[in-house]
Write a protein that holds these residues in place. Structure first.
Motif, PDB file in Angstrom:
ATOM      1  N   HIS A  17      47.888 -23.592  40.771  1.00 37.24           N
ATOM      2  CA  HIS A  17      47.763 -25.231  41.125  1.00 37.24           C
ATOM      3  C   HIS A  17      47.412 -25.301  42.608  1.00 37.24           C
ATOM      4  N   HIS A  19      44.954 -27.982  45.101  1.00 34.32           N
ATOM      5  CA  HIS A  19      44.133 -29.049  45.063  1.00 34.32           C
ATOM      6  C   HIS A  19      43.030 -29.372  45.933  1.00 34.32           C
ATOM      7  N   PHE A  69      41.040 -27.280  41.855  1.00 32.43           N
ATOM      8  CA  PHE A  69      40.512 -28.519  41.083  1.00 32.43           C
ATOM      9  C   PHE A  69      40.685 -29.624  41.953  1.00 32.43           C
ATOM     10  N   LYS A 129      42.150 -30.001  34.761  1.00 24.71           N
ATOM     11  CA  LYS A 129      43.327 -30.638  35.266  1.00 24.71           C
ATOM     12  C   LYS A 129      43.421 -32.034  34.876  1.00 24.71           C
ATOM     13  N   HIS A 203      54.560 -28.487  37.429  1.00 28.34           N
ATOM     14  CA  HIS A 203      55.935 -29.131  38.032  1.00 28.34           C
ATOM     15  C   HIS A 203      57.271 -29.063  37.117  1.00 28.34           C
ATOM     16  N   ASP A 255      50.754 -26.220  44.605  1.00 25.72           N
ATOM     17  CA  ASP A 255      50.433 -27.489  44.777  1.00 25.72           C
ATOM     18  C   ASP A 255      49.934 -27.550  46.123  1.00 25.72           C
TER      19      ASP A 255
HETATM   20 ZN    ZN Z   1      48.759 -31.260  40.681  1.00 24.59          ZN
END
Ligand code: ZN
Length: 292
Positions: A17, A19, A69, A129, A203, A255
């Motif tokens: 995960h 970003h 992503f 995603k 999450h 994250d």
């Molecule tokens: Zn996310």
């Protein structure tokens, strides 16, 4: 410096995960107000939007792979998305550490189906995603079923944001972003109707982790990632599940850039869970879901 292929055996972990918040041309994934609000919410101490090569170098130095992503929320936010095609192209130069996922705007109708196929078949994208709150779509609505059909056919996993979001935090009305769209339980119908679609509830659905746990326990195609929360803030029942009967269904995610993988791993070490569970969570489960 290598940029060959992913060597899963030698990696210490796979972060599922991560970003990409800024593209090569300096365009950001969110408008300034949303970007600032989420940086404040997460108290992001460092660069809120590192470019792809910076992300790659960081993970390479950690000897970890990262699933990268963006989220295409063009219709919902009116802000043009970062190109998933470009992310996939750029990621080729860092194929030893980056695993590109794609994003489509669920409001694009047939355009989203074509784009999903194109991203996987022509660009090397390995999964998708979605962020139901940010993209403003009710994920169990029948109008998105043709999209799930395509994704199931493509046989790629899908990560859904579930639970609380820092995007829009502390703004009036959360800037119109609706948390209920990210209730993990909405996805239970999707998981039931598309048993061939591997779904990751990001999450752990926090704070609705009980729903997420129930789904991942009940459905073999449903997984959980632990991103977005320092492991030390996870509630005790979730930690117990993660360390025992759920250890084969849970994936490591940070994250990043809002939470660094270094901090996540440090706090994860502090949890009382068996070593076999750790190995599964850090790498083996992701390997299975990603088909590596
Ligand atoms: Zn996310």
């Amino acid at each position: 410096m290598t940029n060959g292929t992913l060597n899963v055996e030698t990696l210490t972990a796979i972060d599922v995960h991560v970003h990409v918040e800024q593209d090569a041309h300096g365009h950001f994934s969110l408008d300034q107000e949303l970007m600032d609000a989420s940086a404040k919410y997460f108290k992001a101490g460092e660069d809120r939007a590192p470019k792809l090569e910076v992300i790659a170098e960081r993970y390479r130095s950690l000897n970890m792979a990262a699933v990268v992503f963006t989220v295409d929320a063009t219709t919902a936010t009116g802000h043009a998305a970062i190109s998933s095609e470009e992310i996939a192209q750029e990621a080729q130069a860092f194929a030893d550490v980056l695993i590109p996922f794609g994003s489509v705007d669920p409001h694009d109708g047939k355009g989203a189906l074509d784009k999903a196929r194109h991203l996987v078949q022509d660009c090397g994208v390995r999964g998708f995603k979605f962020h139901p709150s940010l993209q403003a779509f009710r994920p169990n609505a029948s109008e998105y079923y043709s999209l799930y059909e395509v994704l199931e056919d493509l046989a790629v996993p899908v990560i859904f944001h579930t639970g609380q979001t820092g995007i829009g935090a502390n703004l009036p009305g959360g800037r119109g972003i609706k948390l209920a769209l990210s209730d993990p339980l909405l996805l239970d119908e999707v998981a039931a109707d598309f048993p061939g679609l591997s779904m990751v509830l990001a999450h752990a659905g926090m704070p609705w982790y009980e729903n997420a746990l129930a789904m991942a326990t009940h459905k073999s195609n449903v997984f959980i990632d632990l991103s977005g929360w320092s492991p030390k803030y996870l509630p005790a029942p979730l930690v117990r599940a993660v360390g025992s009967y759920m250890s084969h269904k849970v994936l490591f995610g940070s994250d990043f850039p809002v939470l660094t993988p270094e901090r996540w791993l440090r706090d994860f070490e502090g949890l009382e869970i068996p070593d076999e569970a750790r190995t599964r969570i850090l790498k083996d489960n992701a390997r299975g879901v990603l088909g590596l």
